[in-house]
Design an enzyme around this catalytic site. Sequence first.
Site, short mmCIF file in Angstrom:
data_model
loop_
_atom_site.label_atom_id
_atom_site.label_comp_id
_atom_site.label_asym_id
_atom_site.label_seq_id
_atom_site.Cartn_x
_atom_site.Cartn_y
_atom_site.Cartn_z
N LYS A 21 0.83 -1.13 0.14
CA LYS A 21 0.06 0.04 0.06
C LYS A 21 0.72 1.29 0.05
O LYS A 21 0.60 2.32 -0.56
CB LYS A 21 -0.85 -0.11 1.07
CG LYS A 21 -1.70 1.08 1.26
CD LYS A 21 -3.01 0.80 2.14
CE LYS A 21 -2.87 0.79 3.83
NZ LYS A 21 -2.44 2.19 4.26
N SER A 22 1.81 1.09 0.89
CA SER A 22 2.75 2.66 0.98
C SER A 22 3.32 2.66 -0.17
O SER A 22 3.51 3.86 -0.86
CB SER A 22 3.76 2.41 1.96
OG SER A 22 3.08 2.28 3.29
N ARG A 26 2.90 6.08 -3.30
CA ARG A 26 4.01 6.94 -3.57
C ARG A 26 4.47 6.72 -5.26
O ARG A 26 4.91 7.62 -5.86
CB ARG A 26 5.40 6.37 -3.12
CG ARG A 26 5.35 6.96 -1.34
CD ARG A 26 5.99 5.91 -0.37
NE ARG A 26 5.94 6.52 1.10
CZ ARG A 26 5.04 6.44 1.87
NH1 ARG A 26 4.17 5.59 1.66
NH2 ARG A 26 5.39 6.70 3.08
N GLY A 93 -5.02 8.14 5.50
CA GLY A 93 -4.03 9.13 6.08
C GLY A 93 -2.69 9.20 5.09
O GLY A 93 -2.27 10.51 4.94
N ARG A 121 -8.85 12.25 12.40
CA ARG A 121 -7.40 12.06 12.69
C ARG A 121 -6.55 13.62 12.71
O ARG A 121 -6.73 14.38 12.17
CB ARG A 121 -6.87 11.04 11.67
CG ARG A 121 -7.54 9.84 11.84
CD ARG A 121 -7.04 8.85 11.16
NE ARG A 121 -5.69 8.37 11.24
CZ ARG A 121 -5.04 7.73 10.32
NH1 ARG A 121 -5.37 7.09 9.30
NH2 ARG A 121 -3.81 7.27 10.54
N GLN A 175 4.74 9.14 7.17
CA GLN A 175 3.77 10.08 6.58
C GLN A 175 4.02 11.27 6.96
O GLN A 175 4.26 12.27 5.90
CB GLN A 175 2.20 9.79 7.03
CG GLN A 175 1.72 8.48 6.72
CD GLN A 175 0.23 8.25 7.16
OE1 GLN A 175 -0.23 9.09 7.90
NE2 GLN A 175 -0.28 7.00 6.59
N ASP A 322 1.55 -1.13 11.77
CA ASP A 322 0.18 -1.66 11.47
C ASP A 322 0.21 -3.02 11.67
O ASP A 322 -1.11 -3.52 11.61
CB ASP A 322 0.18 -1.29 9.84
CG ASP A 322 0.36 0.05 9.53
OD1 ASP A 322 -0.07 0.83 10.38
OD2 ASP A 322 0.55 0.29 8.45
N ARG A 396 -7.71 -3.09 9.68
CA ARG A 396 -6.66 -3.67 10.14
C ARG A 396 -7.42 -4.62 11.23
O ARG A 396 -7.25 -5.87 11.77
CB ARG A 396 -5.37 -3.25 10.38
CG ARG A 396 -4.71 -2.49 9.48
CD ARG A 396 -3.25 -2.62 9.34
NE ARG A 396 -2.69 -2.03 8.19
CZ ARG A 396 -2.48 -2.39 6.89
NH1 ARG A 396 -2.69 -3.73 6.90
NH2 ARG A 396 -1.94 -1.84 6.02
C1 S3P Z 1 2.37 4.69 6.29
C2 S3P Z 1 2.88 4.91 7.58
C3 S3P Z 1 2.34 4.70 8.83
C4 S3P Z 1 1.34 3.59 8.52
C5 S3P Z 1 0.29 3.87 7.43
C6 S3P Z 1 0.78 4.07 6.01
C7 S3P Z 1 2.94 5.13 4.94
O1 S3P Z 1 1.67 5.79 9.46
O2 S3P Z 1 0.63 3.51 9.91
O3 S3P Z 1 -0.60 2.63 7.40
O4 S3P Z 1 2.71 4.89 4.06
O5 S3P Z 1 3.97 6.15 5.21
P1 S3P Z 1 2.46 6.95 10.24
O6 S3P Z 1 3.81 7.22 9.44
O7 S3P Z 1 1.63 7.86 10.83
O8 S3P Z 1 2.95 6.08 11.34
#
Ligand code: S3P
Length: 433
Positions: A21-22, A26, A93, A121, A175, A322, A396
């Site tokens: 996902k991350s 990106r 987020g 949030r 993030q 996570d 989750r």
């Molecule tokens: C993520 C960073 C994490 C994670 C989120 C995805 C990202 O959050 O919990 O599911 O893709 O950068 P935080 O950076 O706020 O801890």
Amino acid sequence: MKLISKMTHGLRGEIDIPGDKSISHRSIMLSSLGNTPVEVTNFLKGADCLSTIACMRAMGVDIEEHETRILVIGRGLHGLKEPNDVLDAGNSGTTLRLLLGLLSPQKFVTTFTGDNSLRQRPMGRVITPLSMMGANIVGRNQNKNLPITIIGTRVKEQGSRLKGITYKMPVASAQVKSAIILAGLYADGMTTIVEPYPSRDHTEKMLAAFGVRIDKSSNEIRVTPASEVTAPKSIEVPGDISSAAYWIVLASILEGSNVTIKNVGINETRTGIIDVMRNMGAKIEYINERISGGERSADIHVVSSQLHGTTFGGEMIPRLIDEIPIIAVAAAFAEGDTVINDVGELRVKETDRLNAIVDEYNKIAAGAFETTEDSLIIHGSHKFNYAKSKTYDDHRMAMSLAVFGAAAEGVEIDNPDCVNISYPTFYDVIADK
Ligand code: S3P
């Protein structure tokens, strides 16, 4: 409602994991900033990453979708267009926080909203450092919640820019770090970010593949501003270790399991789950290790094992942030107690995951889960019950509850479709095994 039955046999065979996902988020954002097309493969078509696609399209980026292969025709570092409506980050987020950084230095105005969870949030953690750089961002109330409007720095004065800063982050958050890095690309002067502990570094790794200079030493990241980025022709997204985590735990706790989870990203900043599960006695092996798209990946072989309790916290937490809901499930099957410290961040995820764990998991194992303000204590080897549990619309929580029920006495969960955020085919795997 969805009924997950108790599994009467081990998890066996092979499991394919959807894209990370991350990295998927990106890949779309950074490819949008190049001047040449990028083919993204094994993209995660989960709702969160689709929110990122929708936002980038609203800013004029041409994005073609062919199953999990996505073609992004970038508009260049200065080519994004003003969206003609409010952007909706949905539940994501990552979409919102990274785009706050990317859009602060633009020459237009953007307003974001999101779903009920995202609207609650905290966004001050991103708005504060971006404002120090000169960004003009207004949110709702003191917590700087959605809706949020960004008045791009270059709206008023042609040529006015953000300024590079040195920022010591109070919490380890990829993030927040990524938002500052993206803003730093456009800044006047270097930007230095100091993290309390290393968080996932996919932004840094991918930007390097786009020719951006990012220097790292211990917990410091230095961003050199760029006048353009050079996109690679393709980005191959590895499978998501956060999705693989459900099967790593299920295979470990279900007797008779012997499973290979294919093509999983094993970037060191994400493999806390492997380290902790091994410390608990899990039998996990990497096979077929390789590098793809600048990221390490491997197949992960897991067989059942008797787990024992453990204690961890501090710098381990960002490496498995996570995975704590699913590690808590593993701990319930372990001998002895598990103590997880420094997990206050779980209170500001898609839901307050510490409260959700105590309220819902204790329906399955009465009295096994306790929390303090920022720690989680799990008393292992409890008696398990069939339960009806709530997901709080948190993907989750839903997947962890499903695994818990499958390994215990079965579970019924509400709002099961929230798994679409990160793992749309999750229930197919359970049904198939
Ligand atoms: C993520 C960073 C994490 C994670 C989120 C995805 C990202 O959050 O919990 O599911 O893709 O950068 P935080 O950076 O706020 O801890």
